[in-house]
Motif scaffolding. Structure first.
Motif, PDB file in Angstrom:
ATOM      1  N   UNK A  22       0.837  -1.208   0.000  1.00 15.85           N
ATOM      2  CA  UNK A  22       0.000   0.000   0.000  1.00 15.85           C
ATOM      3  C   UNK A  22       0.867   1.251   0.000  1.00 15.85           C
ATOM      4  N   UNK A  23       1.954   1.217   0.756  1.00 18.25           N
ATOM      5  CA  UNK A  23       2.871   2.355   0.755  1.00 18.25           C
ATOM      6  C   UNK A  23       3.431   2.569  -0.644  1.00 18.25           C
ATOM      7  N   UNK A  24       3.780   1.499  -1.323  1.00 16.92           N
ATOM      8  CA  UNK A  24       4.311   1.605  -2.676  1.00 16.92           C
ATOM      9  C   UNK A  24       3.255   2.174  -3.628  1.00 16.92           C
ATOM     10  N   UNK A  25       2.018   1.671  -3.541  1.00 15.88           N
ATOM     11  CA  UNK A  25       0.929   2.192  -4.374  1.00 15.88           C
ATOM     12  C   UNK A  25       0.728   3.673  -4.081  1.00 15.88           C
ATOM     13  N   UNK A  26       0.690   4.025  -2.808  1.00 18.38           N
ATOM     14  CA  UNK A  26       0.508   5.418  -2.422  1.00 18.38           C
ATOM     15  C   UNK A  26       1.608   6.291  -3.027  1.00 18.38           C
ATOM     16  N   UNK A  27       2.852   5.825  -2.947  1.00 22.12           N
ATOM     17  CA  UNK A  27       3.961   6.592  -3.508  1.00 22.12           C
ATOM     18  C   UNK A  27       3.829   6.761  -5.018  1.00 22.12           C
TER      19      UNK A  27
END
Length: 159
Positions: A22-27
């Protein structure tokens, strides 16, 4: 070791992996939005507010400020810039003639949406690999995740 502790460990590992992804998607989405905002000559916060209005419809400046997590004085600047750029309309609230609502100008928003066509095509390709039942499950998971994010923001703002 029993299977219960193995299951618990596997769940923790998978949950941690989901959070990382999710952090990667958010970034990646933040990076794409930053590029789009630069291309259409908007500040990131302006694009966020424009997107909120496009998704949720007309609202008051104070409600938009709460939703965007910005100070009402900052929101005044955002709205002024968006209105000056021709992105939004500021009108009297039909339910309260003393109040104002802001809404997206539909004739202008297409320019922003065109910059997301590549991402939308990529998402269509990703979704094509899933069954309707799997897509419903994923959509429900994402809705619950967004709701959790809203609750976390509210708690953070109150604390």
């Amino acid at each position: 070791m029993n299977s219960g502790s193995n299951d618990a460990r596997a769940r923790r590992r998978l949950t941690a992996e989901l959070k990382r992804r999710f952090r990667d998607v958010n970034n990646q989405i933040a990076l794409l939005s930053h590029h789009v905002s630069s291309r259409v000559e908007l500040r990131d916060v302006d694009l966020d507010c424009l997107d909120f209005l496009a998704q949720h419809g007309a609202t008051s400046p104070s409600a938009l400020a709460r939703r965007a997590g910005v100070h009402p004085a900052t929101m005044t600047g955002v709205i002024d810039r968006l209105e000056k750029g021709g992105w939004i309309a500021r009108e009297r609230d039909p339910n309260d003639r003393r109040a104002v609502v802001v809404s997206v100008r539909q004739d202008a928003i297409g320019e922003v949406f065109r910059h997301y066509e590549g991402m939308n095509a990529q998402m269509d390709a990703v979704c094509a690999d899933y069954s309707p039942a799997e897509l419903e499950l994923i959509a429900g998971f994402l809705q619950r995740t967004a709701d959790a994010g809203r609750r976390a923001v509210e708690e953070f703002a109150e604390g």
